[in-house]
Design a protein around this motif. Sequence first.
Motif, PDB file in Angstrom:
ATOM      1  N   SER A  93      40.550  35.207  39.600  1.00  0.00           N
ATOM      2  CA  SER A  93      41.345  35.605  40.760  1.00  0.00           C
ATOM      3  C   SER A  93      40.694  36.788  41.442  1.00  0.00           C
ATOM      4  CB  SER A  93      42.773  35.980  40.323  1.00  0.00           C
ATOM      5  OG  SER A  93      43.520  34.830  39.992  1.00  0.00           O
ATOM      6  N   LEU A  94      40.615  36.740  42.762  1.00  0.00           N
ATOM      7  CA  LEU A  94      40.070  37.866  43.504  1.00  0.00           C
ATOM      8  C   LEU A  94      41.042  39.046  43.446  1.00  0.00           C
ATOM      9  CD1 LEU A  94      38.231  35.505  44.458  1.00  0.00           C
ATOM     10  CD2 LEU A  94      38.022  36.729  46.622  1.00  0.00           C
ATOM     11  N   PRO A  95      40.544  40.272  43.594  1.00  0.00           N
ATOM     12  CA  PRO A  95      41.368  41.458  43.322  1.00  0.00           C
ATOM     13  C   PRO A  95      42.658  41.566  44.113  1.00  0.00           C
ATOM     14  CG  PRO A  95      39.057  42.070  43.436  1.00  0.00           C
ATOM     15  CD  PRO A  95      39.136  40.628  43.848  1.00  0.00           C
ATOM     16  N   ASP A  96      42.689  41.054  45.352  1.00  0.00           N
ATOM     17  CA  ASP A  96      43.893  41.174  46.176  1.00  0.00           C
ATOM     18  C   ASP A  96      44.738  39.913  46.190  1.00  0.00           C
ATOM     19  OD1 ASP A  96      43.335  43.806  46.891  1.00  0.00           O
ATOM     20  OD2 ASP A  96      42.170  43.207  48.654  1.00  0.00           O
ATOM     21  N   ARG A  97      44.437  38.974  45.290  1.00  0.00           N
ATOM     22  CA  ARG A  97      45.142  37.695  45.311  1.00  0.00           C
ATOM     23  C   ARG A  97      46.656  37.883  45.228  1.00  0.00           C
ATOM     24  NH1 ARG A  97      45.825  33.018  40.615  1.00  0.00           N
ATOM     25  NH2 ARG A  97      47.567  32.041  41.720  1.00  0.00           N
TER      26      ARG A  97
END
Length: 293
Positions: A93-97
């Motif tokens: 998951s990308l950090p701002d998901r």
Amino acid sequence: MPKVSVIMPVYNNAPYLQEAVSSILHQSFRDFEFLIFDDCSTDGSSEILASIRDPRVRLIRNPYNRGLIANLNEGLNMAQGEYIVRMDGDDVSLPDRIMLQVQFMDANPAVGICGTAFHVLGEAQPKVNPLSHEEIQAWLLFHCCLHHPTVIMRNSIMQQHYIRYDANYPHAEDYELWNRVASYVQMANLPQVLLYYRRHSGQVSSQHVHIQNDSAKRVRIRELNNLGLYPTEEEFGVHMRFVEFGINPHDPANYYPAWAWAQKLLYQNSVGNRYNQEALNTALSRCISQLPY
């Protein structure tokens, strides 16, 4: 109570597990519980999970291998958050998901389930799924266009309607669920890439592709039946050519049965009003033109 419950079943994901777990624990959004189900892993995954030191993690060790669907449903039973986020033990998951999905759900209270665009590791272009509920519902007649590891779900809706995964559709349990609830749960997709999806020979979809295809076939036939259509084997074969973008407009023997099936679908939908007619017509046209969404 946490704002979000992250549900992650784990079975033999050791090569990728540390990266998957870290991608959740290092989210910019911090108010979550992380429910991790260790389904009797035998490859060292259990030792990796045992080493985690974070109070947001709730590690559930199954006494025997229960399988993905049982773990997902137990996660839905246990989740305390306002929202439920799905995660797999081999993705990133990308950090701002979570932050971006929570912001979207807070701003759109009518939406019950929301996915995102994603990037398959090793491929050049990201995958952006249909964005609006009407588009998603129409495309679900052909494809699973809510990518399961990207979704966030509104817990109140899941509990109010007691929405759970159906064990009768192994390896296509998400596709079955989205189709089942599409008539009363609003769905959406975000256009941002918020997950890196990993394809590898050890994942369930690679190992059980024939079972997955059979489950998906039964979902499609059920949804056609719900529309009032009971396709012959030949007609369902034509429907699958839509699914596979396999219609050749320059071959009359291939094109005309497809055109006739499309007209049958559109007419029946005009009677039953199950799908948005414009969205269904667009999906059919793009299938015929071999233009994936």
